[in-house]
Motif scaffolding. Structure first.
Motif, mmCIF file in Angstrom:
data_model
loop_
_atom_site.group_PDB
_atom_site.id
_atom_site.type_symbol
_atom_site.label_atom_id
_atom_site.label_comp_id
_atom_site.label_asym_id
_atom_site.label_seq_id
_atom_site.Cartn_x
_atom_site.Cartn_y
_atom_site.Cartn_z
ATOM 1 N N ARG A 43 40.632 39.778 -3.895
ATOM 2 C CA ARG A 43 40.618 39.781 -5.368
ATOM 3 C C ARG A 43 39.792 40.916 -5.973
ATOM 4 N N GLY A 94 35.316 44.041 1.944
ATOM 5 C CA GLY A 94 33.892 44.078 2.291
ATOM 6 C C GLY A 94 33.146 42.835 1.850
ATOM 7 N N ALA A 111 29.265 41.637 2.029
ATOM 8 C CA ALA A 111 28.652 42.651 2.895
ATOM 9 C C ALA A 111 28.639 44.024 2.242
ATOM 10 N N THR A 167 27.927 44.793 -0.590
ATOM 11 C CA THR A 167 26.786 44.954 -1.503
ATOM 12 C C THR A 167 25.467 45.062 -0.734
ATOM 13 N N SER A 168 25.547 45.003 0.586
ATOM 14 C CA SER A 168 24.318 45.067 1.373
ATOM 15 C C SER A 168 23.932 46.527 1.605
ATOM 16 N N GLU A 180 20.775 45.218 9.175
ATOM 17 C CA GLU A 180 19.971 45.678 10.306
ATOM 18 C C GLU A 180 20.146 44.823 11.547
ATOM 19 N N GLU A 239 44.434 38.442 -6.670
ATOM 20 C CA GLU A 239 43.776 37.152 -6.470
ATOM 21 C C GLU A 239 44.784 36.064 -6.121
ATOM 22 N N ALA A 258 39.427 32.842 4.067
ATOM 23 C CA ALA A 258 38.143 33.518 4.351
ATOM 24 C C ALA A 258 37.560 34.012 3.032
ATOM 25 N N GLY A 316 34.832 33.196 1.429
ATOM 26 C CA GLY A 316 33.387 33.356 1.312
ATOM 27 C C GLY A 316 32.737 32.541 0.214
ATOM 28 N N SER A 359 19.441 38.525 0.920
ATOM 29 C CA SER A 359 20.178 39.390 -0.005
ATOM 30 C C SER A 359 19.246 39.901 -1.100
ATOM 31 N N ALA A 401 37.554 30.616 8.100
ATOM 32 C CA ALA A 401 36.511 31.341 8.837
ATOM 33 C C ALA A 401 35.486 31.917 7.873
ATOM 34 N N ALA A 412 27.855 38.946 11.480
ATOM 35 C CA ALA A 412 28.357 38.837 12.860
ATOM 36 C C ALA A 412 29.111 37.523 13.056
HETATM 37 C C1 LIG Z 1 23.237 41.482 -0.593
HETATM 38 C C2 LIG Z 1 23.586 40.800 0.705
HETATM 39 C C3 LIG Z 1 23.029 41.251 1.883
HETATM 40 C C4 LIG Z 1 23.360 40.662 3.099
HETATM 41 N N1 LIG Z 1 22.808 41.146 4.243
HETATM 42 C C5 LIG Z 1 23.134 40.630 5.425
HETATM 43 C C6 LIG Z 1 22.599 41.164 6.626
HETATM 44 O O1 LIG Z 1 21.799 42.099 6.606
HETATM 45 N N2 LIG Z 1 23.004 40.619 7.789
HETATM 46 C C7 LIG Z 1 23.901 39.606 7.849
HETATM 47 O O2 LIG Z 1 24.252 39.197 8.950
HETATM 48 N N3 LIG Z 1 24.417 39.063 6.727
HETATM 49 C C8 LIG Z 1 24.060 39.554 5.517
HETATM 50 N N4 LIG Z 1 24.578 39.008 4.366
HETATM 51 C C9 LIG Z 1 25.518 37.878 4.450
HETATM 52 C C10 LIG Z 1 26.909 38.374 4.798
HETATM 53 O O3 LIG Z 1 27.249 39.456 3.983
HETATM 54 C C11 LIG Z 1 27.914 37.246 4.670
HETATM 55 O O4 LIG Z 1 27.529 36.216 5.549
HETATM 56 C C12 LIG Z 1 29.316 37.716 5.008
HETATM 57 O O5 LIG Z 1 29.721 38.733 4.139
HETATM 58 C C13 LIG Z 1 30.323 36.558 4.945
HETATM 59 O O6 LIG Z 1 31.596 37.085 5.159
HETATM 60 P P1 LIG Z 1 32.920 36.307 4.695
HETATM 61 O O7 LIG Z 1 34.040 37.195 5.073
HETATM 62 O O8 LIG Z 1 32.901 34.940 5.220
HETATM 63 O O9 LIG Z 1 32.816 36.152 3.125
HETATM 64 P P2 LIG Z 1 32.534 37.191 1.943
HETATM 65 O O10 LIG Z 1 31.765 38.340 2.416
HETATM 66 O O11 LIG Z 1 31.966 36.358 0.848
HETATM 67 O O12 LIG Z 1 33.993 37.699 1.542
HETATM 68 C C14 LIG Z 1 34.928 36.869 0.923
HETATM 69 C C15 LIG Z 1 35.945 37.703 0.185
HETATM 70 O O13 LIG Z 1 36.979 36.875 -0.324
HETATM 71 C C16 LIG Z 1 37.368 37.341 -1.593
HETATM 72 N N5 LIG Z 1 37.995 36.247 -2.342
HETATM 73 C C17 LIG Z 1 37.407 35.134 -2.823
HETATM 74 N N6 LIG Z 1 38.290 34.364 -3.463
HETATM 75 C C18 LIG Z 1 39.481 35.003 -3.398
HETATM 76 C C19 LIG Z 1 40.793 34.699 -3.884
HETATM 77 N N7 LIG Z 1 41.052 33.549 -4.535
HETATM 78 N N8 LIG Z 1 41.795 35.589 -3.662
HETATM 79 C C20 LIG Z 1 41.559 36.741 -2.981
HETATM 80 N N9 LIG Z 1 40.315 37.064 -2.500
HETATM 81 C C21 LIG Z 1 39.304 36.208 -2.684
HETATM 82 C C22 LIG Z 1 36.064 37.795 -2.214
HETATM 83 O O14 LIG Z 1 36.286 38.704 -3.280
HETATM 84 C C23 LIG Z 1 35.368 38.430 -1.016
HETATM 85 O O15 LIG Z 1 35.646 39.804 -0.924
HETATM 86 C C24 LIG Z 1 24.263 39.575 3.134
HETATM 87 C C25 LIG Z 1 24.822 39.109 1.946
HETATM 88 C C26 LIG Z 1 24.490 39.704 0.733
HETATM 89 C C27 LIG Z 1 25.092 39.221 -0.544
#
Ligand SMILES: Cc1cc2nc3c(=O)[nH]c(=O)nc-3n(C[C@H](O)[C@H](O)[C@H](O)COP(=O)(O)OP(=O)(O)OC[C@H]3O[C@@H](n4cnc5c(N)ncnc54)[C@H](O)[C@@H]3O)c2cc1C
Length: 562
Positions: free
Chosen positions: A269, A273, A276, A278-279, A283, A317, A346, A348, A392, A530, A542
């Motif tokens: 949407r 990324g 992540a 925005t990180s 590290e 979206e 996925a 998030g 974060s 996931a 990871a």
């Molecule tokens: C600032 C910050 C720093 C971080 N630093 C670390 C770190 O150093 N080490 C670490 O291990 N983890 C870190 N994390 C945590 C890590 O980024 C998350 O655990 C990880 O990104 C989770 O991945 P995900 O794919 O499950 O979900 P997300 O990263 O949340 O991605 C989900 C995606 O789904 C999309 N989405 C949501 N709803 C819809 C929809 N209806 N239709 C289409 N798309 C949709 C969103 O836009 C988003 O892009 C950090 C998080 C933040 C915010």
């Protein structure tokens, strides 16, 4: 490729005009673009177009005696459009006095006498000096997209955030502080070629200006996405695997799915990324001992997924899902449906709403959810406040400390150790302009056009401090509203999978198959989940990557049995 700087010559006499152009081209044609115009008015039109495109102008060479607009009059008006160009008047002997007067009145840099033959003696030496001088101070203009808007406009913030997250470089022009921004907007409003989205000559900011000089006013993100070359429409109506959400979990699934021969579609949407991206520095990701930025990880993952043939739609979206026999059908908020044999959720998490009086109104006007890299520059030398004590917030503090005068982290708990990794706590302790305020909470945010003050409560006392930047990093709500009751969720909305699904009499409730659900399978066969959106998942890059790739293994098993 960067446009060559322009030399523009103006004369109403076609023969003289051709001769000047020829001589300029012969000497300077390799390094400069030589253009001509047969009147002052036409030349102003050329300059407007060059300005719209952001192309540099090095020299204006105008004949003094022209009907309608004299050379001096033209050069005077041209200052507004090409302020750094060298201005040269071409005069006859009789006009020498007028030329000398013009040097004082309209800041003309030089005047040359006609005829200028031979140019080696009477033209080039003077122009060489002027152009050398021009080159000394010339800074090549920004070549890419420009965004004009107000810093405190939520719409402008949205556009900047969108471009930044999609890793598209852009130059921000703030209407409140930049004359260049106001000039460019006024010129676009006057109605130059290529502008789009204009309403009656008045453009609603934010305005996105493209390198070819065309512009989009107050664009929908979908329109902007299409314009900057993102893929927003699916190529086919049916896929083996559709992944919703292109965070680390979704990207990993796309890489594994596509590389293992599945027709794979990833729908995102905002921008690939997820959190992540925005990180500022991850590290703890295996294989990168000195860390890597979320943007770098995302760029690599997107390239890898595309290389294997995964399709990535963004911004697009998903707003609904249903199971139709063996098909899993998704509804897109832009209209239309996509079907798949397997669906992976996925999506998030997102930060929880900040329930403080005034917050709703000031969102995008100084109060932001998460760290927006595009705000870094805007916070230069200001006092920035962050709410939250997790990793974060810690990373964002380290990021903003590079720009801000002071960064204050406001934490409810008594120490950061309760919620932040030790390596970040150590980093923060070593940065002079980060200040951690434990046992605090924000009780009010105030501002009219934008955030002006926040009130902080600490130990029974309250104090109000001025600030224009407050970033919120609290809580994590799963993004599962769109899937509704289709699959089982926990009380907070996180998706239940495999062993976590509710059971009755030894069997998973309402489960239609003989086998048990797979590890990452939801209460509907063929729908997996996931990453952070899953009940009790480990909130780490990871882990999300690991789950995304494991989900593909279960996809194969599911497809084999159906
Ligand atoms: C600032 C910050 C720093 C971080 N630093 C670390 C770190 O150093 N080490 C670490 O291990 N983890 C870190 N994390 C945590 C890590 O980024 C998350 O655990 C990880 O990104 C989770 O991945 P995900 O794919 O499950 O979900 P997300 O990263 O949340 O991605 C989900 C995606 O789904 C999309 N989405 C949501 N709803 C819809 C929809 N209806 N239709 C289409 N798309 C949709 C969103 O836009 C988003 O892009 C950090 C998080 C933040 C915010």
């Amino acid at each position: 490729m960067a446009a060559k700087p322009t030399l523009l010559t103006i004369d109403d006499d076609p023969e003289v005009l051709r001769a000047v152009e020829r001589d300029l081209r012969r000497k300077y044609g390799e390094r400069y673009r030589v253009m001509r115009a047969d009147s002052g008015r036409a030349a102003l039109g050329v300059l407007e177009e060059l300005k719209r495109r952001g192309d540099p102008v090095a020299l204006l060479l105008a004949d003094q005696r022209m009907p309608e607009m004299s050379g001096v009059e033209f050069l005077e008006q041209a200052i507004r459009l090409a302020p750094s160009a060298k201005r040269v008047l071409l005069t006859a002997y009789a006009d020498t006095d007028a030329a000398i007067a013009a040097i004082n009145q309209v800041r003309i840099h030089y005047y040359l006498m006609k005829p200028w033959d031979p140019p080696e003696q009477n033209l080039y030496p003077y122009l060489n000096d002027l152009l050398e001088d021009w080159q000394q101070t010339f800074r090549p203009p920004f070549e890419g997209i420009r965004v004009i808007g107000n810093r405190w406009s939520p719409k402008a913030h949205r556009v900047r955030d969108f471009l930044g997250r999609n890793l598209l470089p852009f130059h921000w022009l703030d209407l409140d502080t930049s004359a260049e921004a106001r000039d460019l907007l006024a010129m676009l409003e006057k109605g130059g070629g290529g502008k789009e989205g204009a309403g009656g000559g008045t453009l609603t900011a934010p305005v996105v200006v493209f390198p070819d000089g065309s512009a989009l006013a107050d664009p929908e993100l979908l329109t902007l996405g299409e314009r900057v070359g993102l893929r927003t429409r699916a190529e086919r109506p049916f896929y083996d695997l559709v992944v919703v959400g292109a965070g680390p979990a979704g990207l990993a699934a796309a890489v594994y799915g596509a590389s293992e021969g599945l027709k794979t579609l990833l729908v995102e949407r905002e921008a690939p990324g997820g959190q992540a991206v925005t990180s500022s520095n991850i590290e703890n990701y295996l294989g990168f001992p000195s860390g890597l930025t979320g943007q770098d990880l995302t760029r690599r993952a997107v390239m890898q997924a595309r290389r294997f043939g995964a399709e990535i739609l963004t911004p697009q979206e998903v707003c609904g899902a249903r199971a139709n026999g063996e098909y899993r059908v998704l509804t897109l908020s832009s209209g239309g449906e996509i079907s798949a044999r397997v669906l992976l959720v996925a999506t998030g998490v997102q930060y929880r709403r900040f329930e403080v009086p005034g917050a709703e109104l000031l969102t995008g006007r100084g109060l932001y959810y998460g760290a927006s890299m595009s705000e870094g520059q805007s916070c230069r030398d200001e006092d920035v406040y962050l709410v939250g004590g997790g990793n974060s917030a810690g990373q964002a503090a380290v990021f903003f400390a590079q720009y801000a005068r002071q960064v204050s982290i406001l934490v409810r708990g008594q120490s950061l150790a309760e919620s932040m990794s030790q390596y970040l706590i150590d980093q923060i302790a070593a940065i002079d302009n980060i200040h951690v305020m434990t046992g605090t909470k924000v009780t009010a945010v105030v501002g009219t056009d934008h955030l002006e003050t926040i009130t902080i409560a600490c130990g029974g006392e309250e104090r109000t401090v001025p600030t224009t930047s407050l970033f919120i990093f609290i809580g994590a709500e799963p993004r599962t509203d769109w899937i509704g009751e289709l699959v089982e969720r926990d009380e907070f909305g996180f998706i239940l999978t495999g062993p976590d699904l509710p059971r009755a009499g030894g069997r998973v409730k309402s489960w239609p198959l003989d086998r048990d659900p797979y590890l990452l399978e939801t209460s509907i066969p063929g729908i997996f989940s996931a990453g952070d959106v899953r009940h009790q998942s480990v909130k780490r890059v990871a882990s999300a990557v690991g789950e995304g790739s494991i989900a593909v293994q279960f996809t194969h098993r599911y497809l084999a049995e159906t």
